[in-house]
Each structure stands twice: as C-alpha cells, then as structure tokens.
Design an enzyme around this catalytic site. Structure first.
Site, PDB file in Angstrom:
ATOM      1  N   GLU A 165       0.781  -1.230   0.000  1.00  0.00           N
ATOM      2  CA  GLU A 165       0.000   0.000   0.000  1.00  0.00           C
ATOM      3  C   GLU A 165       0.818   1.289   0.000  1.00  0.00           C
ATOM      4  OE1 GLU A 165      -3.397   0.294  -0.170  1.00  0.00           O
ATOM      5  OE2 GLU A 165      -3.451  -1.865  -0.504  1.00  0.00           O
ATOM      6  N   SER A 179     -51.716 -31.507  27.109  1.00  0.00           N
ATOM      7  CA  SER A 179     -51.587 -32.323  28.320  1.00  0.00           C
ATOM      8  C   SER A 179     -50.334 -32.024  29.137  1.00  0.00           C
ATOM      9  CB  SER A 179     -51.608 -33.808  27.946  1.00  0.00           C
ATOM     10  OG  SER A 179     -52.886 -34.168  27.448  1.00  0.00           O
TER      11      SER A 179
END
Length: 779
Positions: A190, A470
């Site tokens: 870079e 139930s």
C-alpha cells in the site's frame, strides 16, 4: 536652458491606475482574511483530529461467549465431540502441536497446545497437554511440563456480539501483538515510502493526477497509509476533489502529532476488510476470525498476504465469492514481499503453493446461535443501556453448551425431515423449537428457535405462544397429591358436560373417545386420560391449579376456565421449561438462567448471576409425581422412547397434544438433561400426529445423541413404598398378581390388605399375623 515640460497625465489613465491599486489592495486584504480563516480552520481541524485520535476511537461490540469446556479424567465426551469443540475454536490439526491453537490427532489420543484465556476469576495458562480417550470418555491428561493434570479449561467459544448502530465489528489489537510480517506486507503493497514521507506522497499525487487527466475523471487518489486512515477514520469514501483536498492537511497533521507506529496500529484496527451480511468487518484481528476462524497471531504467511491484498477491494477480491481473483491477488502480494526481501525465495514458493484455506461462513460458531443470543440480549437490556452493550467492549459469559446445541439442532432437523417424508403434504412446512437445561442448576444449555438453527428470525422458543395440551396435567396432579390424593386414588373417567359462563358447553373426550370407568390416579396421568383429569380438576377447583402453575413458574395471568385442566393455556417452550425445571428439581424453583456473569473490557466484574432456588412444593408430593411421570415413559403415552434409549435412564416426562392436534409437545428429564420440544406449523393447521408421534421423536433422538445420566430418585423421609393392588386401592404382597410397589406420603397408604388368595384383611390383622408368625419361630 529651457526646461523640458512634463507630459500631463491623461485623465483616462488616472482612474484606471486608482482602480488597479484598489483591486490589488482588495486581493491582499482578501488573501489575509483567507489566511486567517484557513489558519483558524486548521487549528479547529487539528483540535478535532487530536480529540478523536486520543479519545475513544471506536465503539467496541460486546462479546458473548459459550461455556468453557472443562477437561478432567472421567469427563463424558467422545473424541469426535471434542474435535468439534476444537474446530469451533479454530484449532489447526497439524503434525506437531508446537504453538498455541494447534493439535495432533491420533486414535484415542490428542496432543493439544491450548491458547489460554483471561477468565473473570483468573487466567488459564496456555498448556501443551496430551489427552487419552477410551470410548466416549476422557481417561487421562498429562501436561508436557508439569506431568499429570487434574483440570484444564479451554477458552470459551465466541458465539456472537451486540453491535453498534453502524454495525461495525472489530477486535482491537496492539501493533506489538501482530505477526511481524503483516506491517511489512502493508507497507510493501500500500505505501512503500511510509516511513519516509510526512503524511502525503508527492510522487503518488503526481502519478494519480496523470491517471485522472488521462481518464477524464477522478479514478485514483495516490493515497498513503496515513491518508487512507484519515479517509476511513474521519471522512468518507466519496471520490471527490473536496474530500481529497481536506484529506491532505489532515494527513500531515496526523503525522505531525503521532508516530508512525501509532498511525500503523490505528490503521490495523480501522481498515475495512469485508462484509458479513449487515455486519461490516473492520481490522485485521476481526478479519482473521472472519476469514480463517483463528486469531491473527496464529496466521501463516499466505493467510497474512491474502488479508493484506484484500484492502484494495474487499468485495472484488472476496475469497469466498471470487477465489480465483483472491488467489491471484494473494500471490501478487507474496511476490512483492519476496522482491523487497521480506520473505525468502523458498518461503515464497511454499506460501504460493498453499490453498486459500478460507473457512466457510456456515462452519463458524459466531452467528450460529441466534435463538440463544436473543434471550441473552433480552436479559441484558433489562439491566444495561443499549449504548453500553454495543460500544464498551463488555464480555458476557453464558451457559450455552455448543455440543448440546449441536445435538438439539441435529435432532430437530433430522426428525422433522423424517416426519415430512412419512406424512407427505400433510406434514409440510413443519417447524419446531427445542429448549435444553441442566435440571440440577437451571442453566440454559441450548435454545433452538427454528428448524434451521442458524435462522435469525422469529424465535419460537421465546415467542411462539401455543396451547400446551396435556403438559398442563402434571401441575394439576401435583396439586392433587399435595391435597391428600395418592397415586392409586380412584378417579372417575366418565363422560362430562359443563356449561360455561358464556353459555357454551364444555364436553371433553378421551383421545380414543372412550370413557375408562374408574382408574387409579397414576394411570390417568401416565395414559393422559382427559375425562378423569377433568373430574379431578373440578374436585380441586380451578384456583388451586392456577396457584400451582404460578408456583412452578408461570408469571402471566391465567383465565380461570375448566378448559385449563386439559391445556387451554398458551405458553412458549421456555415457559414450559421453567415449569418442568421446578418439577425436575424436586419442587425447588430455579429461575432459568442463560448468563453466568458480565465483565467490562478490562475483565472487572459488572454482574453475576448465581444459582438461586426456592422450595415451592412439598418434596414428598413431587416424588410421587416423578413416579407417575416415569410411568408415562414406561407404560404410558411415551413408552416408545425406550425402543431407542437404555432402560435404566429412568426418564420422567409428559406428552402433549393441543385441541384439533395443532401442537405436538414433549417435556422430559433425566439425571442431567431436561428438554422441552414443540413441533407444529406457523399457520396453525392440524398435524397428522400427536405429541408422541412428533415432539417425542425429536426428544428421543436428542437424548440418544446426548447419552445423559440416568435419573436417580432420592426418597424424601416423608415417603415410604408399599406393595399395592392399584385396581382396588388396597395393600397386597409383592408376589401377588398385579402387585405394584408405589410410594406414599406416610399416613396416606391404604388401611386394608388383599392377600394373594383374595382375602380382604385390615392392616392391623395383617400385622398381628406377622407377629404370630415371628413368635412361632421361638416356641
């Protein structure tokens, strides 16, 4: 001598000269004003730049961790399950375990170099250990430096985070802690003149200007690393001349105040490296986890080169979507490193020959537990501000067990697929959820809110409020047992009609539509008879049942209608789990907890969530209820589970099916695992199966994978076992036909005894016969 006369100044020239002088003076004044404004602006810009750089630079997301895996001889864990744990932590399987995060795999033997971790209660050191397995057990551990080892902890798996509003995810790293090659790669790729320039590169600017002129538009900026940091940290990515002109003085000011090392460290933490859905990946430490599933310090040369190459275009060079481009870019970075002498020719060739080694997104544990993270966030938001959670870097330690979660997710998905294959279109679009807890502590071990456990949408485990059918019966029967009923108390299983306050008639039916006459209480529960349950509920009164549900953990208001007795109560799977957690814990209420503790970024404890319990039900009555719930699994509606599970597991549980068969439930527990499973459809259409035909299959598969401990009942002092003839509510002898050993709370057992020959005698007569028999031995 005659004097030469001066030529008179033209009237036309005089105004022109005055105008020119005035204009120049105006320009000078304007320039002076401009310089003053520019100076003030530069001073302001400098102050803003320094304030942000020296202050809190980033909002650091909260990190959420699973439980740490504790290793000790005797731990029940298979070698394959242990491998899955290591893979979730990003350990690399190699030929030599010579650095943290590496492991050598062998048959019955694993050599492991742990990373260590800074836990709230103290640091766990990095260790080089050897583990030996036998079947599904860890049998021994040896530390390379200290010999035999009693206990070691792996670092916890990072399972997710709580992110700031900009959705930036980052892990901060110091320059001193990154591999030395990474800064060299950044400079090589870079900004080769990084250590020489003063923030801007005149050569780079000239080159960029030439490219832009030739292109006829703004395409290149000639930015240094410092300029890139300014753009990313202070400005925007907009390609404009105004942004570029502002970038130049800011870069120079940054270089004026801070060292190259400080700028480079900030760049390492700020740089954008990719996108994970809506979450932006910033910084090399987070990028290492995102792309390779490992800490930055453990990456190899070829992996560091790939990440350095991504800076130019994270989307264009995305190694998952464009592997060819990424490979070409990585190799270019490697060549630059070799050309500039940062790596040798042999290192270059070796690194270039390596594959990309990027982990698949779906293989990472971060983001794999959305339902569990949901309950963690909801609990935290009751106690912490949102900005504290998403910006202060707090650490949240939870009880999530990735191995249990994996089993729950597999069981749900595989069994739903099987049900759809079996029933075809009648069972399409099935959904489900699973909640798993430790019945001894109340800790949430796993939470699955969708058949796709990674789906971060509607969380059925928390937000699907469905009639529980139930599953409501055990609380009702517990209320009866506390009220003096016994397990063999006769119940009337006969037709029933009851007019409701709104004028409608409530007429419950058994599942097969047939009344059973008179049945003992334990049988009514184990076979889930509706008529006998309804009669029992009416005898107790609806208020008693509501009170019991509240004591067991239901916090919402409950409508006082008789239909409650058969499950006309909508709860979420987590709420059901709280009820059964209290039942499993022998009547001690333990609030379900997902979070163990919370610390700040510096490891100082902020909150602790200790184990809590409160006795809310009589232990003797709960013991009797456990007996009936074990009968559900042995001989009742859940008896099919023992076709796949060992008979000594002693499962206690209950099936549940809602009205018109829209919901399939099962809740059950063993010695160290409690799980609640719901299966149904989001459109609320009927199912072609009941609780035993759907949810029970998921639960059974989960327990098959888990191989849990058997449930061992501890008999309370108030309970004694008697041999009885259940059909007649009578005591009997163990050798008599139909005799059954049943627990009773002392003083509630029958007073008459039925002999094997059919004679009915009082207990006092039987005791007298026993005394005469005993005396006969001494005559």
């Amino acid at each position: 001598m005659t004097k030469k006369r001066k030529k008179p100044v033209s009237r036309k020239t005089q105004p022109k000269s005055r105008w020119l002088r005035a204009f120049i003076l105006f320009l000078l004044k304007l320039s002076l004003v401009g310089l003053v404004i520019a100076g003030v602006g530069l001073i302001y810009l400098d102050a803003q730049l320094r304030e942000k750089f020296e202050g809190k630079r980033w909002a650091i997301p909260a990190k959420v961790y699973a439980r740490p895996l504790e290793l000790y001889a005797g731990l029940e864990i298979s070698q394959e399950a242990f491998k899955a744990e290591l893979q979730g932590l990003g350990y690399k399987l190699t030929q030599r375990a010579d650095r943290p995060g590496s492991a050598v795999w062998g048959k019955g033997r694993v050599e492991l170099y742990t990373r260590g971790f800074n836990f709230p209660e103290g640091s766990e050191p990095s260790r080089n250990i050897t583990l030996r397995f036998d079947g599904d057990s860890l049998v021994s551990m040896t530390d390379k430096n200290a010999g035999s080892l009693a206990l070691a902890r792996l670092e916890p798996i990072l399972i997710g985070g709580i992110y700031p509003g900009d959705n930036e995810d980052r892990e901060l790293v110091r320059l001193a802690d990154v591999p030395a090659l990474l800064p060299e790669a950044l400079v090589a790729v870079e900004d080769r003149d990084f250590y020489e320039h003063f923030g801007i590169s005149l050569k780079g600017i000239a080159r960029a200007m030439w490219v832009n002129v030739r292109a006829g538009r703004f395409v290149q900026g000639g930015s240094t690393l410092t300029q890139q940091l300014v753009k990313n940290f202070y400005l925007t990515s907009e390609r404009s001349l105004a942004r570029k002109l502002l970038e130049l003085p800011m870069a120079m000011l940054l270089e004026l105040h801070y060292s190259k090392e400080e700028i480079l460290e900030a760049y390492l933490n700020e740089v954008y490296l990719g996108q994970d859905g809506a979450r932006a990946i910033h910084g090399f430490a987070q990028g290492a986890i995102f792309y390779f599933g490992r800490p930055l310090a453990e990456l190899d040369t070829h992996q560091l080169a790939l990440m350095a190459g991504l800076i130019k275009g994270p989307s264009y060079y995305d190694p998952r979507r464009h592997p060819e481009r990424a490979l070409e870019r990585r190799n270019l970075v490697l060549k630059l490193l070799a050309d500039q002498g940062f790596i040798s020719s042999s290192e270059f060739r070796s690194a270039q020959a390596q594959p990309l080694e990027v982990v698949a997104k779906g293989s990472r544990h971060k983001g794999a537990y959305p339902a569990y993270l949901d309950i963690v966030k909801r609990q935290l938001r009751k106690e912490y501000r949102e900005e504290d959670l998403n910006s202060e870097g707090v650490r949240i330690f939870t009880g999530l067990d990735p191995i249990v979660h994996n089993h729950a997710a597999k069981a749900l998905e595989s069994q739903l697929n099987e049900l759809q294959k079996r029933y075809g279109a009648r069972a399409d679009k099935l959904q489900g959820s699973v909640v798993v807890t430790d019945p001894q502590t109340g800790e949430l071990l796993a939470l699955v809110g969708d058949r796709d456990a990674r789906f971060a949408g509607f969380n059925r485990a928390l937000d699907a409020y469905r009639p529980i059918g139930s599953l409501v019966k055990p609380p009702l029967y517990l209320s009866a047992l506390e009220s003096g009923y016994t397990l063999i108390s006769p119940l009337q299983d006969r037709s029933l009609k009851l007019q409701q306050p709104d004028g409608s008639v409530w007429e419950p039916q058994n599942f097969d539509g047939k009344p059973k006459g008179e049945v003992p209480l334990y049988e009514a529960l184990s076979r889930s008879y509706n008529l006998s349950t309804a009669h029992l509920g009416l005898e107790l009164g609806v208020d008693k049942v509501i009170d019991m549900l509240g004591r067991l953990g239901v916090e919402k208001p409950i409508d006082p209608f008789p239909s409650l007795f058969l499950g006309a109560l909508a709860l979420s799977p987590v709420e059901v789990a709280q009820i059964y957690q209290t039942i499993a814990a022998n009547g001690f209420k333990m609030p379900l907890r997902a979070i163990r503790r919370v610390t700040d970024a510096n490891n100082a404890e902020l909150s602790r969530y200790p184990f809590k319990l409160e006795q809310i039900a009589d232990p003797g009555a709960v013991h009797l209820l456990h007996y009936a719930l074990q009968a559900v699994a042995r001989e009742g509606t859940a008896r099919s589970l023992y076709q796949q599970l060992p008979a000594n597991l002693n499962v206690s549980g209950k099936t549940g099916t809602s009205d018109q068969q829209r919901d399939s439930w099962f809740a059950g527990f063993t010695g160290n695992r409690l799980a609640v499973v719901w299966v149904g459809r989001d459109d609320n259409r009927s199912l072609p199966f009941t609780g035993s035909g759907g949810a029970l299959k998921v639960w059974t598969e989960l327990m098959r994978l888990e191989n849990p401990e058997p449930y061992i009942t501890l008999k309370p002092e108030s309970v004694e076992y008697q041999w009885v003839d259940p059909s007649g509510n009578l005591l009997t002898e163990p050798q008599c036909s139909g005799a059954r050993s049943v627990p009773f709370i002392r003083g509630t057992e029958p007073t008459q005894r039925l002999t094997c020959s059919g004679q009915l005698r009082s207990q006092s007569q039987a005791d007298g016969d026993l005394l005469d028999w005993f005396k006969g031995w001494f005559r």
